[in-house]
Motif scaffolding. Structure first.
Motif, PDB file in Angstrom:
ATOM      1  N   GLY A   1      62.590  34.355  92.753  1.00 32.05           N
ATOM      2  CA  GLY A   1      61.553  34.883  91.870  1.00 32.05           C
ATOM      3  C   GLY A   1      61.789  36.335  91.513  1.00 32.05           C
ATOM      4  N   LEU A   2      62.261  37.130  92.492  1.00 34.61           N
ATOM      5  CA  LEU A   2      62.556  38.534  92.216  1.00 34.61           C
ATOM      6  C   LEU A   2      63.700  38.652  91.219  1.00 34.61           C
ATOM      7  N   ALA A   3      64.731  37.824  91.392  1.00 34.04           N
ATOM      8  CA  ALA A   3      65.855  37.845  90.449  1.00 34.04           C
ATOM      9  C   ALA A   3      65.392  37.467  89.052  1.00 34.04           C
ATOM     10  N   LEU A   4      64.518  36.478  88.969  1.00 35.55           N
ATOM     11  CA  LEU A   4      63.983  36.062  87.668  1.00 35.55           C
ATOM     12  C   LEU A   4      63.213  37.198  87.009  1.00 35.55           C
ATOM     13  N   LEU A   5      62.373  37.873  87.786  1.00 38.27           N
ATOM     14  CA  LEU A   5      61.552  38.954  87.243  1.00 38.27           C
ATOM     15  C   LEU A   5      62.403  40.134  86.783  1.00 38.27           C
TER      16      LEU A   5
ATOM     17  N   TRP B   1      60.382  29.948 101.924  1.00 42.06           N
ATOM     18  CA  TRP B   1      59.652  30.842 101.037  1.00 42.06           C
ATOM     19  C   TRP B   1      60.422  32.128 100.771  1.00 42.06           C
ATOM     20  N   MET B   2      61.211  32.558 101.750  1.00 38.91           N
ATOM     21  CA  MET B   2      61.993  33.776 101.552  1.00 38.91           C
ATOM     22  C   MET B   2      63.007  33.588 100.426  1.00 38.91           C
ATOM     23  N   GLN B   3      63.686  32.445 100.429  1.00 42.33           N
ATOM     24  CA  GLN B   3      64.670  32.180  99.383  1.00 42.33           C
ATOM     25  C   GLN B   3      64.005  32.026  98.008  1.00 42.33           C
ATOM     26  N   LEU B   4      62.853  31.376  97.996  1.00 41.12           N
ATOM     27  CA  LEU B   4      62.130  31.255  96.732  1.00 41.12           C
ATOM     28  C   LEU B   4      61.674  32.623  96.223  1.00 41.12           C
ATOM     29  N   GLY B   5      61.266  33.486  97.155  1.00 41.77           N
ATOM     30  CA  GLY B   5      60.882  34.836  96.763  1.00 41.77           C
ATOM     31  C   GLY B   5      62.055  35.620  96.186  1.00 41.77           C
TER      32      GLY B   5
ATOM     33  N   GLY C   1      69.499  37.638  95.353  1.00 39.77           N
ATOM     34  CA  GLY C   1      69.816  36.421  96.079  1.00 39.77           C
ATOM     35  C   GLY C   1      70.320  36.679  97.491  1.00 39.77           C
ATOM     36  N   ALA C   2      70.929  37.846  97.697  1.00 39.61           N
ATOM     37  CA  ALA C   2      71.422  38.209  99.024  1.00 39.61           C
ATOM     38  C   ALA C   2      70.337  38.821  99.894  1.00 39.61           C
ATOM     39  N   GLY C   3      69.133  38.971  99.337  1.00 39.57           N
ATOM     40  CA  GLY C   3      68.043  39.569 100.099  1.00 39.57           C
ATOM     41  C   GLY C   3      68.011  41.078 100.052  1.00 39.57           C
ATOM     42  N   LEU C   4      68.844  41.692  99.222  1.00 38.57           N
ATOM     43  CA  LEU C   4      68.883  43.151  99.104  1.00 38.57           C
ATOM     44  C   LEU C   4      67.938  43.572  97.981  1.00 38.57           C
ATOM     45  N   TRP C   5      66.647  43.361  98.187  1.00 37.40           N
ATOM     46  CA  TRP C   5      65.683  43.557  97.106  1.00 37.40           C
ATOM     47  C   TRP C   5      65.525  45.020  96.718  1.00 37.40           C
TER      48      TRP C   5
ATOM     49  N   ALA D   1      70.720  32.673  87.739  1.00 37.85           N
ATOM     50  CA  ALA D   1      71.828  31.840  88.211  1.00 37.85           C
ATOM     51  C   ALA D   1      72.662  32.568  89.256  1.00 37.85           C
ATOM     52  N   ALA D   2      72.887  33.865  89.066  1.00 34.77           N
ATOM     53  CA  ALA D   2      73.656  34.631  90.044  1.00 34.77           C
ATOM     54  C   ALA D   2      72.957  34.638  91.400  1.00 34.77           C
ATOM     55  N   ALA D   3      71.630  34.766  91.390  1.00 30.24           N
ATOM     56  CA  ALA D   3      70.884  34.736  92.650  1.00 30.24           C
ATOM     57  C   ALA D   3      71.009  33.373  93.328  1.00 30.24           C
ATOM     58  N   LEU D   4      70.923  32.311  92.561  1.00 22.73           N
ATOM     59  CA  LEU D   4      71.047  30.974  93.126  1.00 22.73           C
ATOM     60  C   LEU D   4      72.436  30.758  93.718  1.00 22.73           C
ATOM     61  N   ILE D   5      73.476  31.207  93.010  1.00 22.05           N
ATOM     62  CA  ILE D   5      74.832  31.058  93.532  1.00 22.05           C
ATOM     63  C   ILE D   5      75.001  31.835  94.829  1.00 22.05           C
ATOM     64  N   MET D   6      74.397  33.009  94.900  1.00 17.53           N
ATOM     65  CA  MET D   6      74.461  33.780  96.140  1.00 17.53           C
ATOM     66  C   MET D   6      73.811  33.032  97.289  1.00 17.53           C
ATOM     67  N   GLN D   7      72.693  32.386  97.034  1.00 15.06           N
ATOM     68  CA  GLN D   7      72.013  31.646  98.095  1.00 15.06           C
ATOM     69  C   GLN D   7      72.796  30.413  98.508  1.00 15.06           C
TER      70      GLN D   7
END
Length: 235
Positions: free
Chosen positions: A16-20, A9-13, A117-121, A47-53
């Motif tokens: 989602g944050l990157a999308l928003l 769920w953390m990765q999905l969040g 994507g790196a979690g640095l929200w 896409a950048a967030a996904l690549i980071m993950q």
């Protein structure tokens, strides 16, 4: 729903944050009718967030003794790879560079997606807020800054031929402190009656162009006056 390592769920969040946040940036570009709008910016950041993950979690199953991976290598390719998209948005028309700001915003959107994507929200949200501050507050501020007398103005003047209109227009320019550095005649696409001519005037001068536009519009025989300031095209 069962999740494996790196797929929770953390990765999905984070996605989602990157999308928003990318969509927020894209909406601003879409409203301004830029060449890259809502969909482009949203997809770039997402896409950048996904690549980071993928860079962070995608190789956990191959990590064994004597295997060393650098997770930053894949993420680093985003920075260079996004240059292809940004480069495609920049073009030159009549010696004026267009699309620089939009290309920079694409680069920023990728960085926002990487941060999410790196979690640095916190950084991702702050960068999005910084973008809105720059594009909304700095634009009117830049318009109020003193203009160099060497910076060119470009005016596209459409008038009826054979009436001495161009002579009167050039006189109006010089009377208001502008120097005519260049005059380009644009060929009409079809023959009109009475003849209509469009010229591009390249002017230099430190005064405001708006009063000159108004004065040219009042010249008898002038059909249209349009400012083509190259600084506007950076956006």
């Amino acid at each position: 729903m069962a999740f494996s390592d790196g797929q929770g769920w953390m990765q999905l969040g984070e996605l989602g944050l990157a999308l928003l946040l990318s969509a927020v940036i894209g909406v601003e570009r879409e409203i301004r009718q830029k060449s890259a709008g809502l969909r482009t910016h949203t997809l770039v950041g997402f896409a950048a967030a996904l690549i980071m993950q993928v860079s962070k979690y995608g190789f956990a199953d191959v990590l064994v003794d004597h295997v060393v991976l650098d997770p930053s290598r894949i993420a680093a390719q985003i920075v260079s790879g996004i240059g292809f998209i940004g480069g495609g948005l920049i073009f030159v028309r009549r010696d004026a560079v267009r699309g620089l700001t939009t290309a920079a915003v694409i680069w920023l959107t990728a960085a926002v997606g990487m941060a999410a994507g790196a979690g640095l929200w916190v950084l991702a949200v702050a960068a999005t807020a910084g973008h809105l501050l720059v594009v909304l507050a700095f634009t009117p501020l830049a318009a109020r800054l003193p203009r160099s007398k060497y910076a060119p103005w470009r005016l596209r003047l459409t008038y009826l031929d054979g009436r001495g209109v161009l002579r009167d227009a050039l006189g109006a320019c010089t009377a208001r402190g502008f120097n005519v550095a260049e005059l380009l005649v644009e060929q009409p696409r079809r023959v009109e009656e009475p003849p209509v001519v469009t010229v591009l005037l390249v002017l230099t001068g430190s005064r405001d162009i708006a009063p000159l536009n108004a004065a040219l519009a009042e010249v008898d025989g002038v059909l249209a006056v349009a400012a083509d300031d190259p600084s506007v095209g950076h956006a």
